[in-house]
Design a protein around this motif. Sequence first.
Motif, short mmCIF file in Angstrom:
data_model
loop_
_atom_site.label_atom_id
_atom_site.label_comp_id
_atom_site.label_asym_id
_atom_site.label_seq_id
_atom_site.Cartn_x
_atom_site.Cartn_y
_atom_site.Cartn_z
N ALA A 1 0.76 -1.07 -0.19
CA ALA A 1 -0.15 0.18 -0.01
C ALA A 1 1.00 1.03 -0.24
N VAL A 2 0.28 2.33 -0.50
CA VAL A 2 0.99 3.94 -0.41
C VAL A 2 -0.28 4.80 0.15
N PHE A 3 -1.16 4.20 0.37
CA PHE A 3 -1.69 5.20 0.09
C PHE A 3 -3.12 5.33 0.65
N TRP A 4 -3.48 5.58 2.28
CA TRP A 4 -5.04 4.97 2.92
C TRP A 4 -5.72 4.36 2.43
N GLN A 5 -6.36 5.29 1.91
CA GLN A 5 -8.12 5.73 1.43
C GLN A 5 -7.18 4.62 0.04
N TRP A 6 -6.55 4.09 -0.74
CA TRP A 6 -6.22 2.98 -2.00
C TRP A 6 -6.14 1.81 -1.50
N ALA A 7 -5.82 1.80 0.18
CA ALA A 7 -5.51 0.55 0.88
C ALA A 7 -7.39 -0.21 1.52
N GLY A 8 -8.36 0.61 1.26
CA GLY A 8 -9.77 -0.05 1.42
C GLY A 8 -10.07 0.17 3.31
N PRO A 9 -11.41 -0.77 3.24
CA PRO A 9 -11.95 0.00 5.00
C PRO A 9 -10.92 -0.37 5.76
N ASP A 10 -10.14 -1.68 5.44
CA ASP A 10 -8.63 -2.10 6.73
C ASP A 10 -7.45 -1.15 6.94
N TRP A 11 -7.42 0.62 6.30
CA TRP A 11 -6.21 0.68 5.96
C TRP A 11 -5.66 0.91 7.53
N PHE A 12 -6.38 0.76 7.78
CA PHE A 12 -5.61 1.02 10.00
C PHE A 12 -4.87 -0.54 10.47
#
Length: 318
Positions: A252-263
């Motif tokens: 992943a490079v960007f939290w919003q592109w990583a889906g709902p489980d970004w955290f």
Amino acid sequence: MSLNFRVIAISVVLGAAAGIIFAINLMPSTPRIEEQVLEEEIAEPEVEPTPEPGRAELVARALVEAYPGRILAAEYRDDDWAVLLRDTWFYFADGRMLPEDLRHRASEYSPIAFYNNYNLELPPWNPPSTAEAARLSNLAEARATVQPPRAPHFFDTLYRSHSGNESYERVKTLRFLGFSVTVHYSILEELSLVEEQILRAARTDPAVQTWIANIQSMAGWSWRSIVGSQSRSFHAYGVALDIMPGATGGRAVFWQWAGPDWFNIPYERRHHPPDAVINAFESYGFVWGGRWLFFDTIHFEYRPEVFILNGHELSTLR
């Protein structure tokens, strides 16, 4: 000698002695007074401790140091700390940096992030608990729907970019690591020095060589808001740079592109530039988005005041 004469002589002697004793008793006790005065001179006066500067003062002074020639002074005035940006005083206003005529509207804006704890090392990553995961998910939703926009007035004035057209007049295009990128003219020298440091590292560091070869594109100036928020992006001023890799290996490079489980994505599943690249940018005042909670590992943003506030040394322009 007759008895009367002896009596008279003794009386005279006793009288003289009594007079001397009386005179001595009348003499001022000079040594005691001088000793007392000396003690008073030696005794140090009580000094109240100087209070530690508050956040508003620290930010104001850091801004003066970070942007010389544009921010001319920091001063406590009208019950708040303020900085003189060219000919306008901007007040801290709980982090919003507002001009005098907008101080009463502070509640309409979110504070500017000056990053209290910008560390040059990533903290240990731990998976969030169920409660923490819910909090982070709600926080992400609030960025777009609940939180008011960050106050733009200070940086609009700093970069003389109050509109898209005005901002476009302030940008220039340069070559950076083989790509053309458009940025605000005030950071041309800093970016050039960052490039020099990266290329110097690439001579001996295979990881940096691979990273440079894998760059697909770069994005600098773009008059827009931050993705997923109402706040103006630093790309709108031309002082942010996104360096997009051609291949990420599924990381992943960007939290919003990583889906709902970004955290829930640990560092090893994120695409990070090599340390030497990050160090080069940070040395010249660019914060790296990979250190943010809402991570953006391709993003670098010129914010020298953040490093000054956190006690990190910046390289001197040469």
